[in-house]
Design an enzyme around this catalytic site. Sequence first.
Site, PDB file in Angstrom:
ATOM      1  N   ASN A  41       1.412  16.330  -5.649  1.00  0.00           N
ATOM      2  CA  ASN A  41       0.829  16.450  -4.320  1.00  0.00           C
ATOM      3  C   ASN A  41      -0.123  17.644  -4.284  1.00  0.00           C
ATOM      4  OD1 ASN A  41       3.328  18.047  -4.413  1.00  0.00           O
ATOM      5  ND2 ASN A  41       3.136  18.344  -2.218  1.00  0.00           N
ATOM      6  N   GLU A  43      -2.093  19.881  -1.345  1.00  0.00           N
ATOM      7  CA  GLU A  43      -2.273  20.159   0.072  1.00  0.00           C
ATOM      8  C   GLU A  43      -3.636  20.793   0.331  1.00  0.00           C
ATOM      9  OE1 GLU A  43       2.423  20.803   1.215  1.00  0.00           O
ATOM     10  OE2 GLU A  43       1.114  22.554   1.191  1.00  0.00           O
ATOM     11  N   CYS A  52      -0.667  12.872  -1.401  1.00  0.00           N
ATOM     12  CA  CYS A  52       0.686  12.782  -1.951  1.00  0.00           C
ATOM     13  C   CYS A  52       0.639  12.566  -3.469  1.00  0.00           C
ATOM     14  CB  CYS A  52       1.429  11.618  -1.320  1.00  0.00           C
ATOM     15  SG  CYS A  52       1.686  11.759   0.451  1.00  0.00           S
ATOM     16  N   GLU A  54       2.202  10.379  -5.279  1.00  0.00           N
ATOM     17  CA  GLU A  54       2.124   8.967  -5.647  1.00  0.00           C
ATOM     18  C   GLU A  54       0.680   8.485  -5.608  1.00  0.00           C
ATOM     19  OE1 GLU A  54       4.088  10.527  -3.472  1.00  0.00           O
ATOM     20  OE2 GLU A  54       5.794   9.276  -2.903  1.00  0.00           O
ATOM     21  N   CYS A  85       6.105   7.909   1.170  1.00  0.00           N
ATOM     22  CA  CYS A  85       5.772   7.768   2.587  1.00  0.00           C
ATOM     23  C   CYS A  85       5.170   6.387   2.818  1.00  0.00           C
ATOM     24  CB  CYS A  85       4.813   8.875   3.027  1.00  0.00           C
ATOM     25  SG  CYS A  85       3.121   8.688   2.411  1.00  0.00           S
ATOM     26  N   CYS A  88       1.771   5.831   1.076  1.00  0.00           N
ATOM     27  CA  CYS A  88       1.901   5.641  -0.377  1.00  0.00           C
ATOM     28  C   CYS A  88       2.480   4.273  -0.701  1.00  0.00           C
ATOM     29  CB  CYS A  88       2.753   6.749  -0.987  1.00  0.00           C
ATOM     30  SG  CYS A  88       1.903   8.336  -1.035  1.00  0.00           S
TER      31      CYS A  88
END
Length: 132
Positions: A41, A43, A52, A54, A85, A88
């Site tokens: 991930n 940010e 993310c 994934e 999530c 994803c």
Amino acid sequence: MHEQLLNEAKKAQQRAYAPYSNFHVGAALLAEDGTIIPGANVENASYPLGCCAERTAVYTAASAGHRRFMRIAIVGPGPDLISPCGGCRQVLAEFGDIEVIMAEASGRIPPRVMMLSELLPARFTKEDLDGV
């Protein structure tokens, strides 16, 4: 193969860039040809611009020409297992019904394996657009 993918996801987790949440996630995607593509991930101060682990793995794989995937391992910091999530899940669904291995870094909880279709039963795919 699960163990190798989990190890690669743990390595990717160590490379995550998460200065705001301190929630480091790693993923490892297994392509049909046996290639393992890691993702972490990332940010951003403008929160919606982060990515993310994934999706990082999927986008990296697709950029390299991979289109068929067998499974993905996802490792989070714990104390619980981490699952993809909704965003994803939808991105993964674009490439088929793959096996999802969910884990936490310490290994305290055994990994859980589910098919993507179990995590996202009413997914929207390119097949839904046929004839549109």
